[in-house]
Design an enzyme around this catalytic site. Structure first.
Site, mmCIF file in Angstrom:
data_model
loop_
_atom_site.group_PDB
_atom_site.id
_atom_site.type_symbol
_atom_site.label_atom_id
_atom_site.label_comp_id
_atom_site.label_asym_id
_atom_site.label_seq_id
_atom_site.Cartn_x
_atom_site.Cartn_y
_atom_site.Cartn_z
ATOM 1 N N THR A 26 1.221 3.345 -10.899
ATOM 2 C CA THR A 26 2.434 4.069 -10.506
ATOM 3 C C THR A 26 2.329 5.587 -10.708
ATOM 4 O O THR A 26 1.237 6.136 -10.667
ATOM 5 C CB THR A 26 3.637 3.449 -11.243
ATOM 6 O OG1 THR A 26 3.368 3.453 -12.645
ATOM 7 C CG2 THR A 26 3.885 2.018 -10.810
ATOM 8 N N ALA A 42 0.816 -1.226 0.000
ATOM 9 C CA ALA A 42 0.000 0.000 0.000
ATOM 10 C C ALA A 42 0.846 1.271 0.000
ATOM 11 O O ALA A 42 1.955 1.284 0.532
ATOM 12 C CB ALA A 42 -0.920 -0.009 1.219
ATOM 13 N N CYS A 46 -1.825 10.392 -7.471
ATOM 14 C CA CYS A 46 -1.458 10.120 -8.857
ATOM 15 C C CYS A 46 -2.459 10.748 -9.830
ATOM 16 O O CYS A 46 -2.231 10.751 -11.029
ATOM 17 C CB CYS A 46 -1.331 8.622 -9.092
ATOM 18 S SG CYS A 46 -2.875 7.751 -8.886
ATOM 19 N N ARG A 74 4.395 4.624 6.930
ATOM 20 C CA ARG A 74 4.232 6.033 7.342
ATOM 21 C C ARG A 74 2.868 6.292 7.980
ATOM 22 O O ARG A 74 2.735 7.148 8.833
ATOM 23 C CB ARG A 74 4.362 6.941 6.125
ATOM 24 C CG ARG A 74 5.738 6.982 5.542
ATOM 25 C CD ARG A 74 5.792 8.226 4.696
ATOM 26 N NE ARG A 74 6.712 8.090 3.596
ATOM 27 C CZ ARG A 74 6.740 8.938 2.577
ATOM 28 N NH1 ARG A 74 5.871 9.920 2.508
ATOM 29 N NH2 ARG A 74 7.612 8.795 1.619
ATOM 30 N N LYS A 115 0.300 -5.185 3.243
ATOM 31 C CA LYS A 115 1.392 -4.481 3.925
ATOM 32 C C LYS A 115 1.083 -2.986 3.820
ATOM 33 O O LYS A 115 1.233 -2.387 2.759
ATOM 34 C CB LYS A 115 2.741 -4.765 3.258
ATOM 35 C CG LYS A 115 3.896 -4.125 4.017
ATOM 36 C CD LYS A 115 5.147 -3.967 3.202
ATOM 37 C CE LYS A 115 5.185 -2.727 2.352
ATOM 38 N NZ LYS A 115 5.123 -1.436 3.093
ATOM 39 N N PHE A 174 1.341 5.555 0.859
ATOM 40 C CA PHE A 174 1.037 6.404 2.015
ATOM 41 C C PHE A 174 -0.043 7.442 1.712
ATOM 42 O O PHE A 174 -0.634 8.005 2.618
ATOM 43 C CB PHE A 174 2.306 7.136 2.484
ATOM 44 C CG PHE A 174 2.693 8.308 1.610
ATOM 45 C CD1 PHE A 174 2.164 9.569 1.855
ATOM 46 C CD2 PHE A 174 3.543 8.152 0.523
ATOM 47 C CE1 PHE A 174 2.500 10.650 1.046
ATOM 48 C CE2 PHE A 174 3.873 9.225 -0.293
ATOM 49 C CZ PHE A 174 3.346 10.479 -0.032
ATOM 50 N N GLU A 181 7.440 13.751 -11.684
ATOM 51 C CA GLU A 181 6.359 13.834 -10.702
ATOM 52 C C GLU A 181 6.879 14.510 -9.433
ATOM 53 O O GLU A 181 7.816 14.017 -8.804
ATOM 54 C CB GLU A 181 5.843 12.439 -10.362
ATOM 55 C CG GLU A 181 4.640 12.484 -9.437
ATOM 56 C CD GLU A 181 4.107 11.099 -9.104
ATOM 57 O OE1 GLU A 181 4.899 10.250 -8.680
ATOM 58 O OE2 GLU A 181 2.885 10.888 -9.266
#
Lengths: 496, 148
Positions: free
Chosen positions: A258, A157, A291, A187, A183, A159, A396
């Site tokens: 991504t 996963a 994103c 953070r 998982k 943050f 990015e």
């Protein structure tokens, strides 16, 4: 405006949720979870040992045979119970997200709602998972497809949406008969712990859903473990590419959503009054840490007056955004989630200046509503005179920084956007159907917005992505994710 | 300070409805001849809160303009719920009508500002404004005309 009550009051060390039990990690590597607005430590998270990660995967593997033979109806009844519990705990879950991530309470509630919608769509599995058939493919011979689950899936996963993103996958994985190991991001893992508490209360059998805390090492175990059939991941392109490659070597399925660099194209005929709030949400919502965020604002037209009108309204509105602690309902933008994130953003602002972009709005010295440390705060930042070859136009930034470009016409806008390595979510703002259609047709991006600043597909549609923004074949959400979590078994039968 | 975020506006709406309910409960105590009417108004205020909150929690999404949908000046719509002991029934009814008009104006302005951004929330606001305009205001005026 008063601050809403914080749900996390005491610092506790988080436990793993394995095989229906809360298990304390034996790891001596323990990280602090820090509220990015107040800088207070609110929790502690262990980096689980390899044995503990393996135990979680084994629990999921052992739970699979019984769960797979549980009827789809019985499986989704668990999801119905989970949905009810999520509604009952809606506000607490939302406030936890603000406390651990820093986003505004409206954004956290929005995230909770989106997560619940995934569970709601997952309850439709008895219909969504149906196969199909055809009689008489040859005389007396019939053929049909059955969708079957595969086994254990792992999720790594991010943050930025700590509660919602794992839910893009887990309800569908479980409802189709698979078992799941999450998982969370180290953070901000607390909302995943809260979710697991509700999973437990909903009566989802032990081992079907597991949470194991950790970092890169835990993710590596997922990728290499022979009992994991597939991985879902949301995060950076660098890591996503690596996961895609490693999973290719070990024969696992992958959905890797991504990085992005999204273009918001504003045509001269756009309705400015409606466009500006949409652009604010797009560029500065979630403090730019998404994103789907707008990154490059492309203003179309040769006319200086219309260009300046859009730019001035954009900068003026951005300069008035109220920045502070998200549990204050009047706050429109929270802090960056971490100091590292803030430093990365500051680095990009420096690069923008060095490469010749004009800094119209400088967020480096933040103005904060309330008495909070500046540590993670950056105010909205706007550059103009940005060209496509500048670093701030290409990479990015993942923060509240807008790069404004000017192009002469729609063709140039589309060519500029298509020149990006990324293809996640580009949008056009216009009152022309022809321009919108042209944009939709030619733009190389997985999600297209027409007068929409955040192109977030609903749970029943795939969350698409192209180029360096996605690695895999099938996407998260919608029918795609059902196919991802199932194998098509084809039966051809003849009775003599 | 202006209200910009959806959550602020929902909290403000709740406060308006609660204040309005307080006023009508006071009316029901003071003007017992029309007690049932005022208690029904107060009950409706509670329902309005539920309706608005349901719309908000049902539609709020990370993808809509929740933090940028409004520009409401709350002072324009605030009101005082206190009644002086010596206030006549007609004076009190006039005050109630004035308050209702303020609340209707609030809902209408909020609809106008948010209709492109927030889906079900402006729809809920519109329904409540319409209900007040078509029922409650007329009923208050009818009580006033009987009194006068």
């Amino acid at each position: 405006m008063a601050i809403l009550e914080e749900p996390i009051k005491e610092v506790e060390k988080l436990k793993n949720y394995v095989n229906g039990e809360w298990v304390e990690s034996k790891s001596d590597e323990i990280l602090d979870i820090i509220n990015p607005a107040t800088q207070k430590v609110i929790s502690k998270v262990p980096m689980s040992t390899p044995d503990e990660v393996n135990e979680a995967i084994t629990a999921a593997k052992e739970a699979y045979p019984e769960w797979r033979t549980t009827t789809p109806l019985a499986r989704v009844r668990c999801l119905f119970r989970l949905k009810e519990l999520l509604e009952e705990n809606f506000e607490q879950l939302s406030r936890v997200q603000t406390q651990e991530h820093g986003k505004t309470i409206d954004e956290s509630r929005g995230e909770t709602r989106r997560g619940i919608e995934m569970v709601e769509v997952g309850t439709g599995i008895p219909s969504l998972m149906m196969g199909y058939n055809l009689e008489d493919i040859a005389t007396g011979i019939d053929e049909y497809v059955i969708y079957q689950p595969l086994g254990v899936f792992g999720h790594i996963a991010p943050f930025n949406f700590p509660f919602m993103v794992p839910l893009w996958f887990s309800p569908f994985a479980m409802a189709t008969g698979n078992t799941f190991v999450v998982k969370p991001s180290p953070r901000d893992p607390i909302s995943q712990v809260k979710l697991a508490e509700l999973v437990d209360e909903a009566g989802i059998p032990p081992g079907v859903y597991n949470v194991v805390h950790g970092g890169v090492d835990t993710a590596s175990i997922f990728m290499e473990h022979p009992d994991i059939k597939g991985i879902t991941f949301v995060g950076s392109t660098k890591v996503g590419k690596d996961i895609y490659k490693k999973c290719g070597e070990t024969g696992k399925r992958v959905i890797a959503q991504t990085s992005a660099k999204n273009f918001m194209v504003v045509m001269p005929d756009a309705d400015i009054a409606a466009t500006i709030p949409a652009l604010m949400t797009s560029f500065f919502g979630n403090t730019g840490q998404r994103c789907l965020s707008g990154a490059n604002l492309v203003i179309v037209g040769k006319d200086d007056t219309s260009y300046n009108k859009v730019l001035d309204a954009f900068v003026d509105t951005a300069s008035k955004i109220r920045v502070g602690y998200g549990l204050d309902e009047s706050i429109q933008m929270g802090p960056m989630q971490s100091i590292d994130g803030k430093e990365r953003v500051l680095g990009y602002i420096e690069k923008g200046i060095a490469e010749g972009a004009k800094l119209l709005l400088d967020g480096r010295t933040p103005t904060i509503i309330g008495d909070y440390p500046e540590t993670c705060f950056v105010n909205p930042t706007v550059f103009s005179d940005v060209t496509p070859n500048m670093t701030i136009a290409k990479e990015e930034i993942f923060g509240p920084v807008a790069s404004v470009m000017r192009v002469k016409d729609l063709d140039e806008a589309i060519e500029t956007a298509n020149g990006s390595n990324f293809g996640n979510a580009n949008a056009i703002f216009t009152s022309s159907g022809k321009a919108a259609r042209e944009f939709q047709y030619r733009i190389e991006t997985g999600n297209v917005g027409i007068n929409i600043g955040i192109v977030a597909p609903m749970a029943f549609f795939p969350f698409s992505g192209m180029k360096d923004s996605f690695f895999g074949v099938l996407h998260g959400q919608g029918k795609d994710v059902i196919r991802f979590f199932t194998e098509s078994k084809v039966v051809i039968q003849r009775w003599l | 300070m202006k209200l910009n975020t959806a959550s602020e506006v929902i909290s403000f709406t709740k406060k308006l409805e609660e204040d309005s309910a307080t006023l009508y409960k006071e009316f029901s105590r003071k003007f017992a001849q029309d007690k049932d009417v005022f208690l029904s108004f107060a009950k409706e205020n509670e329902k309005n809160i539920i309706q608005v909150e349901r719309a908000y929690y049902g539609v709020i999404s990370d993808a809509i303009e929740g933090c940028f949908a409004f520009n409401i000046n709350p002072e324009k719509y605030s009101f005082n719920t206190e009644l002086a002991e010596k206030d006549s029934y007609s004076k009190a009814l006039n005050k109630a009508i004035e308050i209702e008009e303020k609340i209707i104006k609030f809902y209408s302005d909020a609809v106008e500002q948010s209709k492109s951004f927030l889906a079900d929330i402006p729809r809920a606001f519109k329904m409540i404004a319409k209900k007040r305009e078509n029922n409650r205001r007329i009923e208050l005026k009818s009580l006033l005309s009987k009194e006068e």
